[in-house]
Design a protein around this motif. Structure first.
Motif, PDB file in Angstrom:
ATOM      1  N   ARG A  20      16.260 -12.512  -3.942  1.00 35.36           N
ATOM      2  CA  ARG A  20      17.620 -12.257  -4.414  1.00 35.36           C
ATOM      3  C   ARG A  20      18.368 -13.575  -4.519  1.00 35.36           C
ATOM      4  N   LEU A  62      10.849  -3.205   5.590  1.00 35.54           N
ATOM      5  CA  LEU A  62      11.030  -4.645   5.741  1.00 35.54           C
ATOM      6  C   LEU A  62      10.204  -5.194   6.899  1.00 35.54           C
ATOM      7  N   ASP A  76      20.937  -7.214  -7.264  1.00 33.06           N
ATOM      8  CA  ASP A  76      19.613  -6.625  -7.376  1.00 33.06           C
ATOM      9  C   ASP A  76      18.566  -7.505  -6.718  1.00 33.06           C
ATOM     10  N   MET A  77      17.542  -6.846  -6.251  1.00 36.04           N
ATOM     11  CA  MET A  77      16.419  -7.513  -5.636  1.00 36.04           C
ATOM     12  C   MET A  77      15.236  -7.434  -6.600  1.00 36.04           C
ATOM     13  N   TYR A  83       8.135  -6.974   2.229  1.00 39.50           N
ATOM     14  CA  TYR A  83       8.109  -5.559   2.560  1.00 39.50           C
ATOM     15  C   TYR A  83       6.656  -5.098   2.619  1.00 39.50           C
ATOM     16  N   SER A 128      17.459 -15.726  -1.106  1.00 42.01           N
ATOM     17  CA  SER A 128      17.001 -14.868  -0.013  1.00 42.01           C
ATOM     18  C   SER A 128      15.644 -14.290  -0.380  1.00 42.01           C
ATOM     19  N   PHE A 165      14.711  -2.658 -10.284  1.00 42.74           N
ATOM     20  CA  PHE A 165      16.111  -2.336 -10.042  1.00 42.74           C
ATOM     21  C   PHE A 165      16.697  -1.548 -11.197  1.00 42.74           C
ATOM     22  N   TYR A 174      15.898   2.264  -7.384  1.00 39.52           N
ATOM     23  CA  TYR A 174      14.769   1.529  -7.934  1.00 39.52           C
ATOM     24  C   TYR A 174      13.745   2.505  -8.492  1.00 39.52           C
ATOM     25  N   LEU A 202      13.163   5.278  -5.803  1.00 41.13           N
ATOM     26  CA  LEU A 202      13.554   4.882  -4.460  1.00 41.13           C
ATOM     27  C   LEU A 202      15.045   4.617  -4.397  1.00 41.13           C
ATOM     28  N   LEU A 229       4.823  -6.423  -0.518  1.00 38.33           N
ATOM     29  CA  LEU A 229       5.702  -6.741  -1.631  1.00 38.33           C
ATOM     30  C   LEU A 229       6.580  -7.932  -1.279  1.00 38.33           C
ATOM     31  N   SER A 243       7.508   4.616   1.363  1.00 37.72           N
ATOM     32  CA  SER A 243       8.509   3.678   0.859  1.00 37.72           C
ATOM     33  C   SER A 243       8.320   2.300   1.485  1.00 37.72           C
ATOM     34  N   PRO A 244       8.846   1.265   0.850  1.00 41.64           N
ATOM     35  CA  PRO A 244       8.738  -0.084   1.428  1.00 41.64           C
ATOM     36  C   PRO A 244       9.532  -0.197   2.730  1.00 41.64           C
ATOM     37  N   GLN A 283       2.875  -0.926  -9.416  1.00 37.60           N
ATOM     38  CA  GLN A 283       3.887  -1.952  -9.697  1.00 37.60           C
ATOM     39  C   GLN A 283       4.877  -2.059  -8.546  1.00 37.60           C
ATOM     40  N   GLY A 284       5.627  -3.152  -8.547  1.00 34.39           N
ATOM     41  CA  GLY A 284       6.710  -3.274  -7.586  1.00 34.39           C
ATOM     42  C   GLY A 284       7.932  -2.507  -8.056  1.00 34.39           C
ATOM     43  N   PRO A 285       8.861  -2.225  -7.154  1.00 38.57           N
ATOM     44  CA  PRO A 285      10.089  -1.517  -7.546  1.00 38.57           C
ATOM     45  C   PRO A 285      10.896  -2.322  -8.565  1.00 38.57           C
ATOM     46  N   PHE A 307      12.227 -11.868   0.945  1.00 36.65           N
ATOM     47  CA  PHE A 307      11.870 -10.755   1.820  1.00 36.65           C
ATOM     48  C   PHE A 307      10.418 -10.380   1.607  1.00 36.65           C
ATOM     49  N   PHE A 330      11.285  -7.663  -7.248  1.00 37.21           N
ATOM     50  CA  PHE A 330      10.034  -7.496  -6.523  1.00 37.21           C
ATOM     51  C   PHE A 330       8.841  -7.998  -7.329  1.00 37.21           C
ATOM     52  N   GLY A 331       7.855  -8.495  -6.620  1.00 32.41           N
ATOM     53  CA  GLY A 331       6.557  -8.714  -7.228  1.00 32.41           C
ATOM     54  C   GLY A 331       5.791  -7.398  -7.292  1.00 32.41           C
ATOM     55  N   ALA A 332       4.645  -7.441  -7.923  1.00 32.06           N
ATOM     56  CA  ALA A 332       3.841  -6.227  -8.085  1.00 32.06           C
ATOM     57  C   ALA A 332       3.116  -5.834  -6.804  1.00 32.06           C
ATOM     58  N   SER A 374      12.513 -11.418   6.675  1.00 31.55           N
ATOM     59  CA  SER A 374      13.415 -12.037   5.732  1.00 31.55           C
ATOM     60  C   SER A 374      13.477 -13.527   6.075  1.00 31.55           C
ATOM     61  N   GLY A 384      14.709   4.802   1.285  1.00 27.24           N
ATOM     62  CA  GLY A 384      14.312   6.170   1.569  1.00 27.24           C
ATOM     63  C   GLY A 384      12.851   6.373   1.207  1.00 27.24           C
ATOM     64  N   GLN A 403       4.261  -1.664   2.271  1.00 29.08           N
ATOM     65  CA  GLN A 403       4.311  -0.313   1.720  1.00 29.08           C
ATOM     66  C   GLN A 403       2.941   0.345   1.889  1.00 29.08           C
TER      67      GLN A 403
END
Lengths: 111, 116
Positions: free
Chosen positions: A92, A46, A98-99, A36, A32, B43, B33, B88, A88, A43-44, B39-41, A34, A101-103, A49, B108, A38
């Motif tokens: 997954r 969506l 957990d997801m 996002y 999966s 987990f 997170y 987060l 971002l 906050s990020p 940087q990205g989040p 995604f 993320f890239g930077a 997807s 959030g 930001q």
């Protein structure tokens, strides 16, 4: 090698142009994907997807997935200054809690 | 949506902090997170039915709770300077399991922690 890699940017495009954001991932069992957005200090949220190879379009946004190449991209058509943000990429696995993320890639759309 | 408190806080090294999160209505899974500047989040962990069911590469001084109303806490003991970040909370609807990778997270606004 990072699990999810993105061009850090910054990427700058003129208003009305197409912005192309790229992402590669290392885990072949990722299922999966995604994108996002930001905004600074926020906050990020969506945008898209995508779960199957090919393209998925939603308004001005198109996500493209190529699992064989472990590559996912986001195209933003008719870019607007309000699209200026950090994008971002996240991945997954099928049954994973957990997801990853890239930077993020920072996009600036200039009027 | 997902609400977090406090929005900003400043602590000194060695102190402890508790961050709180209320999940989106109807969501029963909550994840935390850590996002360092630029940087990205990353987990930290996830809770479902008041039990931790996934954890990232964070030391035991990061701990959490989920309550029957699906709200959650993140506790960090013995704060270090590198703990300065945006924390987060994200909630999702479906429980972990087959196909859970497709679950969409709703984030959030975050809690900005500064450790001096």
């Amino acid at each position: 090698q990072k699990e999810v890699e993105q061009n850090s940017g910054p990427l700058s495009v003129p208003e009305g142009a197409i912005a192309s954001l790229n992402c590669t991932y290392s885990d072949r069992v990722s299922q999966s994907f995604f994108w996002y957005r930001q905004y600074s200090g926020k906050s990020p949220e969506l945008i898209m997807s995508i779960y199957s190879n090919g393209d998925k379009e939603d308004g001005r946004f198109t996500a493209q997935l190529n699992k064989a190449s472990q590559y996912v991209s986001l195209l933003i058509r008719d870019s607007q200054p309000s699209d200026s943000a950090t994008y971002l990429c996240a991945v997954r696995r099928y049954n994973n809690n957990d997801m990853r993320f890239g930077a993020g890639t920072r996009l600036t759309v200039k009027p | 949506g997902v609400t977090q408190s406090p929005t900003h806080l400043i602590k000194t090294r060695g102190q402890q902090v508790t961050l709180r999160c209320s999940s989106q209505s109807g969501h029963n899974t909550v994840s935390w997170y850590q996002q360092a500047l630029g940087q990205g989040p990353q987990f930290i962990f996830q809770y479902y039915r008041e039990e931790e069911n996934g954890r990232g590469n964070f030391p035991p001084r990061f701990s959490g709770l989920q309550f029957p109303n699906d709200s959650s806490e993140l506790n960090v003991n013995a704060l270090e300077l590198d703990d300065s970040a945006l924390y987060l909370c994200a909630s999702s609807l479906a429980p972990p399991g087959p196909g859970s990778g497709a679950n969409v997270l709703t984030f959030g606004a975050g809690s900005r922690l500064t450790v001096l």
